[in-house]
Write a protein that holds these residues in place. Structure first.
Motif, PDB file in Angstrom:
ATOM      1  N   GLN A  30       0.847  -1.183   0.000  1.00 53.98           N
ATOM      2  CA  GLN A  30       0.000   0.000   0.000  1.00 53.98           C
ATOM      3  C   GLN A  30       0.884   1.234   0.000  1.00 53.98           C
ATOM      4  OE1 GLN A  30      -3.780  -1.665   2.626  1.00 53.98           O
ATOM      5  NE2 GLN A  30      -2.942   0.323   3.033  1.00 53.98           N
ATOM      6  N   GLU A  31       0.533   2.168  -0.858  1.00 55.65           N
ATOM      7  CA  GLU A  31       1.170   3.493  -0.837  1.00 55.65           C
ATOM      8  C   GLU A  31       0.120   4.524  -0.463  1.00 55.65           C
ATOM      9  OE1 GLU A  31       4.909   3.559  -3.867  1.00 55.65           O
ATOM     10  OE2 GLU A  31       2.950   3.953  -4.708  1.00 55.65           O
ATOM     11  N   TYR A  32       0.485   5.356   0.468  1.00 55.18           N
ATOM     12  CA  TYR A  32      -0.403   6.416   0.925  1.00 55.18           C
ATOM     13  C   TYR A  32       0.303   7.728   0.633  1.00 55.18           C
ATOM     14  CZ  TYR A  32      -3.046   9.327   4.200  1.00 55.18           C
ATOM     15  OH  TYR A  32      -3.807  10.304   4.772  1.00 55.18           O
ATOM     16  N   ILE A  33      -0.296   8.534  -0.248  1.00 54.53           N
ATOM     17  CA  ILE A  33       0.388   9.717  -0.764  1.00 54.53           C
ATOM     18  C   ILE A  33      -0.515  10.925  -0.630  1.00 54.53           C
ATOM     19  CG2 ILE A  33       1.529  10.719  -2.792  1.00 54.53           C
ATOM     20  CD1 ILE A  33       1.654   7.765  -3.840  1.00 54.53           C
ATOM     21  N   THR A  34       0.049  12.038  -0.187  1.00 59.28           N
ATOM     22  CA  THR A  34      -0.707  13.294  -0.156  1.00 59.28           C
ATOM     23  C   THR A  34       0.064  14.341  -0.944  1.00 59.28           C
ATOM     24  OG1 THR A  34       0.348  14.174   1.835  1.00 59.28           O
ATOM     25  CG2 THR A  34      -1.552  12.728   2.143  1.00 59.28           C
ATOM     26  N   SER A  35      -0.692  15.296  -1.477  1.00 60.95           N
ATOM     27  CA  SER A  35      -0.058  16.397  -2.221  1.00 60.95           C
ATOM     28  C   SER A  35      -0.044  17.681  -1.399  1.00 60.95           C
ATOM     29  CB  SER A  35      -0.825  16.639  -3.530  1.00 60.95           C
ATOM     30  OG  SER A  35      -2.189  16.910  -3.245  1.00 60.95           O
ATOM     31  N   SER A  36      -0.328  17.551  -0.135  1.00 64.14           N
ATOM     32  CA  SER A  36      -0.331  18.724   0.740  1.00 64.14           C
ATOM     33  C   SER A  36       1.075  19.283   0.869  1.00 64.14           C
ATOM     34  CB  SER A  36      -0.877  18.333   2.118  1.00 64.14           C
ATOM     35  OG  SER A  36      -0.726  19.408   3.018  1.00 64.14           O
ATOM     36  N   ASN A  37       1.196  20.608   0.724  1.00 62.73           N
ATOM     37  CA  ASN A  37       2.503  21.265   0.814  1.00 62.73           C
ATOM     38  C   ASN A  37       2.816  21.554   2.269  1.00 62.73           C
ATOM     39  OD1 ASN A  37       4.888  22.430   0.163  1.00 62.73           O
ATOM     40  ND2 ASN A  37       4.001  24.375  -0.539  1.00 62.73           N
ATOM     41  N   SER A  38       2.927  20.496   3.016  1.00 69.03           N
ATOM     42  CA  SER A  38       3.233  20.629   4.444  1.00 69.03           C
ATOM     43  C   SER A  38       4.240  19.574   4.805  1.00 69.03           C
ATOM     44  CB  SER A  38       1.961  20.460   5.287  1.00 69.03           C
ATOM     45  OG  SER A  38       1.391  19.181   5.070  1.00 69.03           O
ATOM     46  N   ASP A  39       4.751  19.658   5.992  1.00 64.47           N
ATOM     47  CA  ASP A  39       5.718  18.660   6.428  1.00 64.47           C
ATOM     48  C   ASP A  39       5.050  17.287   6.466  1.00 64.47           C
ATOM     49  OD1 ASP A  39       7.671  20.548   6.685  1.00 64.47           O
ATOM     50  OD2 ASP A  39       7.146  20.978   8.780  1.00 64.47           O
ATOM     51  N   PRO A  40       5.831  16.240   6.256  1.00 64.43           N
ATOM     52  CA  PRO A  40       5.248  14.898   6.336  1.00 64.43           C
ATOM     53  C   PRO A  40       4.537  14.674   7.658  1.00 64.43           C
ATOM     54  CG  PRO A  40       7.477  14.811   5.468  1.00 64.43           C
ATOM     55  CD  PRO A  40       7.257  16.220   5.916  1.00 64.43           C
ATOM     56  N   GLU A  41       3.395  14.052   7.567  1.00 62.50           N
ATOM     57  CA  GLU A  41       2.627  13.795   8.769  1.00 62.50           C
ATOM     58  C   GLU A  41       3.388  12.853   9.687  1.00 62.50           C
ATOM     59  OE1 GLU A  41      -1.155  12.298   7.668  1.00 62.50           O
ATOM     60  OE2 GLU A  41      -1.640  13.991   6.384  1.00 62.50           O
ATOM     61  N   PRO A  42       3.249  13.042  10.977  1.00 62.61           N
ATOM     62  CA  PRO A  42       3.949  12.140  11.899  1.00 62.61           C
ATOM     63  C   PRO A  42       3.407  10.718  11.750  1.00 62.61           C
ATOM     64  CG  PRO A  42       2.348  13.473  13.072  1.00 62.61           C
ATOM     65  CD  PRO A  42       2.418  14.030  11.686  1.00 62.61           C
ATOM     66  N   PHE A  43       4.271   9.744  12.060  1.00 60.62           N
ATOM     67  CA  PHE A  43       3.867   8.349  11.960  1.00 60.62           C
ATOM     68  C   PHE A  43       2.707   8.061  12.899  1.00 60.62           C
ATOM     69  CE2 PHE A  43       4.108   4.128  13.795  1.00 60.62           C
ATOM     70  CZ  PHE A  43       3.991   3.351  12.669  1.00 60.62           C
ATOM     71  N   SER A  44       1.740   7.337  12.409  1.00 63.40           N
ATOM     72  CA  SER A  44       0.622   6.922  13.262  1.00 63.40           C
ATOM     73  C   SER A  44       0.027   5.650  12.687  1.00 63.40           C
ATOM     74  CB  SER A  44      -0.449   8.013  13.348  1.00 63.40           C
ATOM     75  OG  SER A  44      -1.110   8.142  12.121  1.00 63.40           O
ATOM     76  N   LEU A  45      -0.590   4.861  13.526  1.00 60.76           N
ATOM     77  CA  LEU A  45      -1.231   3.635  13.073  1.00 60.76           C
ATOM     78  C   LEU A  45      -2.376   3.938  12.131  1.00 60.76           C
ATOM     79  CD1 LEU A  45      -1.300   1.466  16.313  1.00 60.76           C
ATOM     80  CD2 LEU A  45       0.366   1.491  14.482  1.00 60.76           C
ATOM     81  N   PHE A  46      -2.875   5.158  12.207  1.00 57.52           N
ATOM     82  CA  PHE A  46      -3.991   5.557  11.349  1.00 57.52           C
ATOM     83  C   PHE A  46      -3.697   5.265   9.889  1.00 57.52           C
ATOM     84  CE2 PHE A  46      -6.810   8.361   9.131  1.00 57.52           C
ATOM     85  CZ  PHE A  46      -6.013   9.057   8.239  1.00 57.52           C
ATOM     86  N   GLU A  47      -2.457   5.523   9.486  1.00 55.85           N
ATOM     87  CA  GLU A  47      -2.119   5.402   8.084  1.00 55.85           C
ATOM     88  C   GLU A  47      -2.090   3.944   7.611  1.00 55.85           C
ATOM     89  OE1 GLU A  47       1.509   7.459   7.860  1.00 55.85           O
ATOM     90  OE2 GLU A  47       0.666   9.369   8.451  1.00 55.85           O
ATOM     91  N   TYR A  48      -1.961   3.021   8.562  1.00 54.24           N
ATOM     92  CA  TYR A  48      -1.863   1.617   8.170  1.00 54.24           C
ATOM     93  C   TYR A  48      -3.201   0.887   8.298  1.00 54.24           C
ATOM     94  CZ  TYR A  48       2.926   3.007   8.708  1.00 54.24           C
ATOM     95  OH  TYR A  48       4.102   3.684   8.599  1.00 54.24           O
ATOM     96  N   THR A  49      -4.134   1.534   8.919  1.00 54.44           N
ATOM     97  CA  THR A  49      -5.449   0.903   9.044  1.00 54.44           C
ATOM     98  C   THR A  49      -6.471   1.569   8.139  1.00 54.44           C
ATOM     99  OG1 THR A  49      -5.967   2.343  10.930  1.00 54.44           O
ATOM    100  CG2 THR A  49      -5.057   0.181  11.411  1.00 54.44           C
ATOM    101  N   GLU A  50      -6.288   2.866   7.839  1.00 49.49           N
ATOM    102  CA  GLU A  50      -7.241   3.538   6.972  1.00 49.49           C
ATOM    103  C   GLU A  50      -7.009   3.172   5.505  1.00 49.49           C
ATOM    104  OE1 GLU A  50      -8.902   8.007   6.347  1.00 49.49           O
ATOM    105  OE2 GLU A  50      -6.814   7.615   5.880  1.00 49.49           O
ATOM    106  N   GLY A  51      -5.775   2.864   5.157  1.00 47.80           N
ATOM    107  CA  GLY A  51      -5.482   2.509   3.782  1.00 47.80           C
ATOM    108  C   GLY A  51      -6.375   1.369   3.317  1.00 47.80           C
ATOM    109  N   VAL A  52      -6.883   1.454   2.107  1.00 51.80           N
ATOM    110  CA  VAL A  52      -7.863   0.482   1.630  1.00 51.80           C
ATOM    111  C   VAL A  52      -7.142  -0.785   1.182  1.00 51.80           C
ATOM    112  CG1 VAL A  52      -9.727   0.057   0.013  1.00 51.80           C
ATOM    113  CG2 VAL A  52      -9.348   2.351   0.923  1.00 51.80           C
TER     114      VAL A  52
END
Length: 967
Positions: A683-705
């Motif tokens: 799974q790749e989770y990518i954002t185009s937001s011009n901000s610093d990379p989001e801090p690591f969280s379990l959210f990113e590994y469970t929300e990914g489809v």
């Protein structure tokens, strides 16, 4: 009391019926129970046997009028066909004449009968029902005013293929015009409150007997002869139900003479419909007989039908046509598949072999390697499956048949063939085949007009009468109202039954070492002149492991003289890769080969990363070409080289083929319990937001489809050898395949959970379709990748779970090599093998420590009587009041109606519908414009071709895939 009862009746048959009620228990006591519905019956007219003949006051030891004495295939000493005398049979007041021999048809439509082996007991045929005006003993004339004096019939049953074949006629009947064009023969369970599982194969999949019965009626078409002396004929495929002797039921034949019929076939890989019957009532195509359900335009309760092919050559031609179509479709989507091509090569070789043997004989030069070495299909099949020639340099027919069985078995939901091995029989070349090839993955729909209905016989389900289920408290059997009610072959029908629905257990985890994070990188935007900057890219791998949860509980019909049964099992399912782009956030899913184990694919290469969308200049997908696909609503580019260097970017049309078809090898059933199948994806989770990379969280590994897996199937291949010798002087055999939809139990994801079935699964030897039988040509093991071998440090392990053939020199340069076969290693004398290369025979690669034999008699009896959990339920109909529809999943709160439909269908859900995708059976996606609300969606299919479509529906709480048939 008996005398008083007798005085009230003067007719002899009523005397027999009533008297038996009073004194039956005195004569036979409490009766007896027959294990596995075995009444010790053989209808061979030379040596008939029957331990459950009807008993009454006169026939206290059994009414031997029902012991078969009829030669249903009479021939003169010179070999000429003899006719049948019709005693006491009339149309109105006209005595019916003799009937021709059942093998004497003059209609080309019935050539499949006369071209197949003769209907002899040694070929497995039994007499099930008969009406020639006499009792089955062929001497006692039926003198009472019975019902079917004008309808002669002979019904045969083949105990090895499980086929009922009916021959019938209607005397001098011409009620519809100058005579009917065809006859629909309907076989049904008489009383739906006393159901059984005999007809279950007509519902596309076989179902286990702990599930309720869906089908109580099936039909087949017989071409009318409109000649009083000639027979019409049709076939039915019957399943095995070992519990019928505990739950009595009756079957019924009915007939509908028809002038017009419109029946359509929807194939799994066809985009248009085929007419099974044209307006002239000719079968179209002329290659098969159809078993289907037709209710005068009302949607059938059956979700599929069975094609009973008229010959084995026909089924090969049909499969080749399907593979060619599939290859054409794959070419359109810019995809290649080696397994499909391999299967096609084997079938072409099988077709050539059959034709060569039938034409020239098994010892002919036509079977030499020289005759076929120039053919592309021979080169392809030999490369994939190893040496296909014997030591005598002839085509290795048994090996080709072994490979073909797996191809045929995995492609059809139901496949049943008697005497499969007889095709290449070397001592007596013959192209004759019994038409018992059942192929079940179709949808039938149709209407019938201008009909004349006629009642047929009602009879006890074979194996029922005279057993525990039919006896009353006094040990009495039921009274026969007519002689037609008693099945002459009164043994249980069919071969194989799954007693409990299989269950798959699935675990999953995120591979912690696979987690990657990065900052910004460049990828091209939808404006080809403007690169787009992406930020905050996270990537991780996820692994699923799948295994059977419980033993496969099954029963084999012990009534049949089975000497040996070899059962193999395979797992088959589909995966759907998801790509989501919302509010500048993208989720991209693709196969990770590092964690995909013991699985092949029929449309993807699982040994490489198989990406939906890739980006340039990233460490996640940088090894993938810059043009990629498929993305719905996305945009792809193609690099066009420029003369002065560099390149320009042009729009590129991307095709989306997100469905991946996973297929395991066929594994012996005793090793299946301990075999684990793994699927890995990234799974790749990518954002185009011009901000610093989001801090690591379990959210990113469970929300990914996740990858969506669906259409799980468990396939059984059953090879049986019997204890009888047929008219070709070889053992009777049968080859059968059944497909089951398992229960799925998914373990909830713990992101870094290491509690898997096997934490080191991906480091083991893989059991793949193409390493059952492998071949080595001249090979130098010097650190390079070698097919079917794994390299660990400086050690190669090469393994086939059946046969390894060595046809060249094997050398090594500083490496050690183990070449391991599960059964045998064949080495040509000229080959040279370095001493560092060890040849071994080991069965340990498949774990046989948990065998799964068929159940015992004691278990089966307790199962049928309800004394154990997951007990027999096939004697009850499925509850039709629940909101369930016959699709891939039975879901109570998502409806799809009408289905089938010519143009439109509606999806209705109690939950909000948040996602909807439509595919054809090849995995091609279609864009439709839905209308309606979030809870009730209308779809217009009017612009699409006729055929079968899959509709993937996502709601807030669940996801299902349903089938829709466009008429």
């Amino acid at each position: 009391m008996v005398e008083k009862l007798i005085k009230n009746f003067t007719m002899k048959k009523y005397y027999e019926k009533i008297a038996v009620l009073a004194i039956f228990s005195i004569i036979i006591g409490n009766g007896y129970s027959q294990s596995n519905c075995d009444n010790k019956v053989t209808t061979d007219w030379l040596m008939p046997e029957n331990n459950a003949l009807p008993k009454d006051l006169i026939h206290t030891n059994g009414d031997e009028r029902f012991l078969n004495g009829t030669n249903w295939f009479p021939k003169t000493p010179g070999g000429a066909f003899e006719d049948y005398d019709l005693s006491n049979m009339f149309w109105s007041t006209n005595q019916l004449l003799e009937m021709d021999n059942i093998w004497s048809t003059t209609l080309p439509y019935y050539n499949y009968i006369t071209n197949s082996p003769e209907p002899l007991p040694k070929n497995g045929w039994e007499l099930l029902l008969i009406n020639l005006g006499r009792y089955p003993n062929d001497s006692d004339v039926i003198t009472s005013n019975e019902t079917f004096q004008a309808i002669p019939y002979i019904v045969l049953y083949n105990r090895y293929s499980g086929t009922i074949r009916m021959f019938l006629n209607f005397g001098l009947d011409n009620l519809i015009g100058s005579g009917p064009d065809a006859v629909e023969v309907i076989l049904s369970i008489k009383d739906v409150d006393k159901a059984n599982g005999l007809l279950r194969l007509y519902d596309n999949y076989d179902v286990s007997l702990d599930e309720n019965t869906k089908l109580t009626k099936i039909s087949s078409i017989a071409k009318a002869t409109n000649a009083q002396r000639q027979w019409m004929s049709c076939d039915f495929q019957i399943a095995y139900d070992p519990c019928i002797c505990y739950f009595p039921s009756m079957l019924s034949f009915q007939f509908r003479q028809i002038k017009e019929e419109s029946i359509y076939l929807y194939g799994r890989s066809q985009s248009t419909t085929d007419d099974l019957i044209n307006p002239q009532l000719e079968v179209n195509p002329l290659d098969f007989l159809a078993g289907f359900e037709s209710l005068n335009g009302i949607d059938s309760e059956a979700s599929a039908g069975i094609l009973v092919y008229k010959g084995f050559q026909t089924v090969i031609d049909d499969y080749i046509a399907r593979y060619l179509k599939y290859i054409e479709e794959l070419a359109i989507v810019q995809s290649e598949n080696k397994i499909i091509q391999n299967n096609l090569d084997v079938l072409e070789m099988l077709k050539y072999t059959i034709a060569a043997i039938a034409t020239f004989g098994s010892g002919s030069a036509a079977l030499s390697s020289q005759a076929v070495s120039g053919q592309a299909w021979f080169a392809g099949a030999s490369k994939q499956y190893g040496n296909l020639m014997t030591t005598a340099n002839k085509i290795d027919v048994p090996k080709i048949l072994s490979i073909a069985k797996q191809i045929l078995g995995s492609d059809a939901k139901t496949y049943i063939e008697q005497n499969f091995e007889l095709i290449p029989e070397p001592n007596e070349p013959s192209s004759e085949k019994l038409p018992k090839v059942s192929y079940s993955e179709m949808k039938f729909k149709g209407t019938i007009t201008q009909t004349q209905k006629k009642a047929g016989p009602i009879f006890y389900t074979p194996g029922t009468y005279g057993t525990e289920g039919t006896k009353n408290l006094n040990g009495q059997d039921p009274i026969l109202n007519t002689m037609y009610e008693y099945p002459i072959y009164n043994n249980a029908l069919g071969l194989f039954a799954m007693l409990e629905k299989p269950s798959l257990e699935i675990t999953n985890r995120v591979i912690q070492s696979s987690i990657k994070k990065t900052g910004n990188f460049v990828a091209f935007s939808t404006d080809i002149s403007v690169p787009k900057t992406y930020y905050n890219n996270h990537s991780w791998s996820k692994e699923y492991q799948i295994k059977i949860k419980n033993d496969l509980k099954y029963a084999i019909n012990k009534v049949i003289d089975v000497n040996n049964t070899d059962i193999k099992v395979a797992l088959k399912f589909k995966g759907f890769r998801k790509y989501i782009n919302t509010n500048g956030k993208e989720v991209n899913i693709f196969i990770d080969p590092n964690y995909t184990t013991n699985l092949s694919s029929t449309n993807k290469d699982l040994s490489i990363y198989d990406k939906v969308r890739s980006y340039s200049n990233t460490d996640f997908t940088g090894t993938v070409a810059d043009f990629y696909g498929p993305v719905t609503g996305g945009w792809c580019v193609n690099k066009i080289p420029l003369a002065n260097g560099g390149y320009s970017l042009q729009p590129y049309e991307c095709f989306r083929d997100d469905t991946i078809k996973f297929q395991s090898a066929f594994i012996p059933i005793d090793a299946f319990y301990n075999t684990i199948f793994g699927v890995g994806f990234v799974q790749e989770y990518i954002t185009s937001s011009n901000s610093d990379p989001e801090p690591f969280s379990l959210f990113e590994y469970t929300e990914g489809v996740d990858m969506n897996f669906f259409d799980y199937e468990i396939i059984l291949l059953i090879d049986s050898e019997y204890g009888t010798i047929n008219d070709k002087n070889v053992k009777n055999t049968s080859f059968q395949s059944y497909t089951y939809k398992p229960n799925i139990e998914l373990t909830q994801t713990n992101v870094f959970n290491q509690t898997m079935f096997d934490n080191n699964l991906n480091s083991q030897n893989e059991i793949l379709i193409d390493n059952e039988n492998i071949e080595f040509l001249t090979t130098n093991f010097n650190g390079q990748a070698v097919k079917n071998c794994k390299l660990n440090g400086n050690h190669y392990t090469c393994w086939a779970f059946k046969t390894i053939t060595i046809k060249g020199d094997l050398t090594t340069n500083g490496y050690t090599v183990d070449i391991i076969a599960g059964e045998e290693i064949n080495q040509i004398p000229e080959s040279v093998i370095s001493p560092e290369i060890q040849l071994k025979i080991e069965k340990s690669q498949l774990d046989y420590s948990h065998p799964m034999p068929n159940v015992s008699n004691e278990y089966l009896e307790n199962y049928c009587k309800g004394n154990i959990p997951n007990r027999y339920q096939a004697n009850s109909l499925k509850n039709s009041n629940t909101l369930t529809y016959k699709d891939n999943f039975e879901v109570e709160d998502i409806l799809l109606y009408p289905n089938p439909s010519e143009n439109r269908t509606t999806i209705e859900s109690q939950d909000e519908i948040i996602g909807l995708k439509i595919y054809d059976v090849s995995g091609k996606e279609f864009e439709l414009n839905p209308t309606g609300t979030k809870f009730k969606i209308n779809l217009d299919f009017s612009n699409l071709e006729h055929g079968l479509y899959l509709i993937n529906i996502q709601t807030i709480n669940q996801e299902v895939t349903k089938q829709f048939v466009k008429l």
